[in-house]
Write an enzyme that holds these catalytic residues in place. Structure first.
Site, short mmCIF file in Angstrom:
data_model
loop_
_atom_site.label_atom_id
_atom_site.label_comp_id
_atom_site.label_asym_id
_atom_site.label_seq_id
_atom_site.Cartn_x
_atom_site.Cartn_y
_atom_site.Cartn_z
N VAL A 150 2.20 -28.64 -30.48
CA VAL A 150 2.35 -27.57 -31.46
C VAL A 150 0.97 -27.02 -31.84
O VAL A 150 0.11 -27.77 -32.31
CB VAL A 150 3.06 -28.08 -32.72
CG1 VAL A 150 3.09 -27.00 -33.79
CG2 VAL A 150 4.47 -28.53 -32.39
N CYS A 151 0.77 -25.72 -31.62
CA CYS A 151 -0.46 -25.03 -32.02
C CYS A 151 -1.67 -25.76 -31.42
O CYS A 151 -1.76 -25.94 -30.21
CB CYS A 151 -0.51 -24.93 -33.54
SG CYS A 151 -1.80 -23.85 -34.15
N GLN A 152 -2.59 -26.21 -32.26
CA GLN A 152 -3.76 -26.94 -31.74
C GLN A 152 -3.32 -28.21 -31.01
O GLN A 152 -3.95 -28.61 -30.02
CB GLN A 152 -4.67 -27.31 -32.92
CG GLN A 152 -5.94 -28.03 -32.52
CD GLN A 152 -6.63 -28.66 -33.72
OE1 GLN A 152 -5.97 -29.09 -34.67
NE2 GLN A 152 -7.95 -28.69 -33.70
N GLY A 154 -0.83 -28.36 -29.18
CA GLY A 154 -0.47 -27.88 -27.86
C GLY A 154 -1.68 -27.83 -26.95
O GLY A 154 -1.60 -28.18 -25.75
#
Lengths: 360, 273
Positions: A150-152, A154
């Site tokens: 998720v986000c960072q 990821g």
């Protein structure tokens, strides 16, 4: 325009009505008090330093044959807390995934303090994330793991999948920045003139409150004013007020960023765009996204102002996955987890995609 | 018609003019060349609040201040006014005397290092202050341009004009226009450079504050952040050495590979514990 009336009586009654709503709203907020977040049942199965790895309990009602065999690890960002994935029972990506028969694990990075200021990007990818995946392999009795970043988180997951492809069965990148140098990326532009070496040398860990100020500063009129004015439209809806309070807590419950990790992430990935250029090295090994061969689902939000779609979509051309899919969710960076539409769509999309790739 | 109604804006154009006047006064107040402007602005604001109606009606200057008076308790107004005077006096003294004195002091003798540290601190504060003012001016300009944009839209687009039926509609329109104009500014090189310069100046100020704080801590034999950093760095290096030794030992005496346990076995183990 000079003739446009500004009805004074109407204005006065509107102001009075708003004042009454604010008064009622403040009372309602005070009555709600503290809110609970992240209440889905879970067990800690591994811990290291401040990190805790959780496994969520599968609902008993779920038939065993509906299970997806390979477990799913959610690797959240270091910015903000992972309980966003389980904000409340009816707005919970995790519960949605559990209900689809997915065995869900989640990394909680904890709250780094001064003792963590020398943690590096390599520590997070090759030590913490790697150890969590090893722990899940043992716990679930599986050779491989499905990884959802998720986000960072990821971006960390992409690094891990490139370095350890044999451990990853399927990879899902959710609102994940890959190309940090696209014109829409405001945070990259703002960081351009900041002396990151001086920042970390001076502050050590980077305060979460400082990052919050940056995020709010991206839309200051909406996020410091309009959002709170709009809140008072819902003073008689206790559930909405509670949801608002949970979101408000999540937004401003921001751990500090370990200094060295932040410096490396911002310098190597954001300023120098090494992931796209293929020049990132961790622990002496090149991180090449074209080493990722596993099936890959790239989920991004079409109205994301933090990680614009242009930062996520280049993933398709940078990996050599023969099984690449993408899904553009019509919403923003946070709505993709907590909006009503997200509850209906996102877990099912993920589960269907995983189920089709779960056979041994 | 009541007194307050008589001072309220009678059209959107009047409202826009009032907001512009307010922003101009704020811009003036944030200008480094106008150190007294803030207190004048606040005084004008307070006069608008209790200005009393009589003063507002009889004093053209008060009427031109751009603030519609509201009825507010005289006692509360007086508390604010006293606070303002006290803060203004202290800030003025700091600005005009303290900083100026330190900027002229040469570093001499046994306290040379401490004097220099304080001079560096004051210089960093001045640098931050100047950059903050530049940033404030840009942000005020955004709001002025947002008002211009609203006016233009209301003038030229019937759909927008008809859509503004309440003060809330006007507020939402203002937020929308301000965000759009701010977004253009926020992406500009000028803004990014200024924000970066301010961030770096703030770091210099913080470093100099820490320098002085650590000097004081040392006088009382208390640990400093710098000392803790040194300890943490040594600890990390030791952990890395231990990990390397363990890795070397494992590779010279390889253990049998561990089979992953089955899910059922794990579940049993957890149930027992």
């Amino acid at each position: 325009m000079s003739g446009t009336p500004f009805d004074q009586l109407h204005f006065a009654s509107e102001a009075e009505e708003f004042a009454q709503r604010v008064s009622r709203g403040l009372g309602a907020l005070a009555r709600i008090g503290e809110v609970e977040i992240g209440t889905a049942a879970k067990d800690a199965i591994y811990s290291e330093d401040k990190l805790v790895l959780y496994r969520y309990r599968t609902p008993e009602a779920l038939a065993a044959n509906a299970q997806i065999r390979v477990p799913l690890l959610i690797c959240y960002a270091l910015v903000n807390r992972p309980y966003m994935m389980d904000l409340q029972p009816d707005r919970s990506l995790i519960r949605g995934l559990l209900n689809q028969g997915i065995d869900v694990y989640l990394i909680d990075w904890g709250y780094p303090d001064g003792a963590d200021r020398y943690l590096t990007l390599n520590d997070y990818v090759n030590r913490y994330l790697h150890n969590c995946i090893e722990a899940i392999r043992k716990d679930a009795g599986q050779e491989q793991v499905n990884l959802l970043g998720v986000c960072q988180g990821g971006t960390l997951s992409l690094c891990y999948a490139a370095l350890h492809p044999e451990r990853i069965r399927n990879l899902i990148a959710m609102v994940t920045p890959v190309d940090f140098r696209t014109p829409e990326n405001l945070l990259t532009k703002w960081s351009e003139h900041i002396d990151l070496d001086a920042l970390v040398a001076t502050l050590g860990n980077v305060p979460g409150s400082m990052l919050n100020a940056l995020f709010v500063g991206m839309q200051p009129f909406r996020l410091t004013s309009q959002k709170y004015v709009d809140l008072f439209d819902h003073v008689d809806n206790q559930r909405m007020l509670e949801t608002f309070l949970r979101m408000e807590k999540w937004i401003f419950d921001s751990p500090d960023q370990p200094g060295e990790m932040f410096r490396q992430f911002m310098t190597w990935l954001v300023k120098e765009n090494r992931l796209v250029k293929g020049t990132l090295e961790l622990d002496g090994r090149a991180v090449k996204l074209d080493e990722i061969r596993s099936p890959l689902l790239n989920i991004y939000a079409s109205q994301d102002h933090l990680v614009p779609p242009s930062a996520s979509t280049p993933l398709e051309r940078l990996t050599r996955s023969a099984d690449y899919s993408s899904y553009a969710f019509p919403g923003g960076h946070i709505g993709i987890y907590v909006s009503a539409a997200a509850q209906r769509e996102v877990p099912i999309r993920i589960a269907n995609w995983l189920r089709a790739r779960d056979s041994s | 018609m009541s007194d307050s109604e008589s001072n309220s804006p009678s059209s959107l154009q009047d409202w826009l003019a009032q907001q512009r006047a307010l922003l101009k006064q704020i811009a003036l107040a944030t200008d480094a060349a106008q150190p007294q402007a803030w207190s004048k602005l606040m005084e004008s604001y307070l006069r608008g609040l209790d200005g009393g109606r009589a003063e507002g009606q009889n004093n053209p200057a008060a009427q031109g201040s751009g603030f519609a008076p509201f009825a507010v308790g005289a006692e509360l107004i007086q508390i604010w006014r006293n606070g303002l005077n006290a803060a203004g006096g202290a800030a003025g003294a700091a600005d005009s005397n303290f900083a100026e004195l330190f900027s002229r002091l040469p570093g001499l003798g046994i306290t040379r290092e401490q004097t220099q540290a304080w001079r560096d601190l004051v210089a960093a504060q001045a640098e931050c202050h100047a950059l903050e003012q530049k940033l404030s001016q840009l942000l005020i300009q955004v709001q002025i341009e947002a008002l211009d944009s609203i006016e233009e839209q209301l003038d030229q687009e019937a759909g927008v004009r008809d859509g503004v039926k309440s003060f809330r509609d006007l507020y939402n329109l203002w937020v929308d226009r301000a965000e759009r104009i701010y977004s253009q500014l926020a992406h500009s090189d000028e803004f990014c450079k200024l924000q970066g310069d301010l961030g770096n100046a703030t770091l210099r100020l913080r470093a100099r504050q820490q320098n002085i704080a650590e000097f004081l801590l040392k006088q009382f034999d208390l640990p400093t952040r710098s000392e803790l950093n040194s300890v943490h760095l040594q600890l990390r290096q030791l952990r890395e050495k231990v990990a390397a030794l363990e890795s070397a030992r494992t590779s010279s005496h390889p253990r049998k590979p561990t089979k992953v346990a089955s899910r059922a076995k794990n579940a049993k183990t957890r149930a027992r514990t």
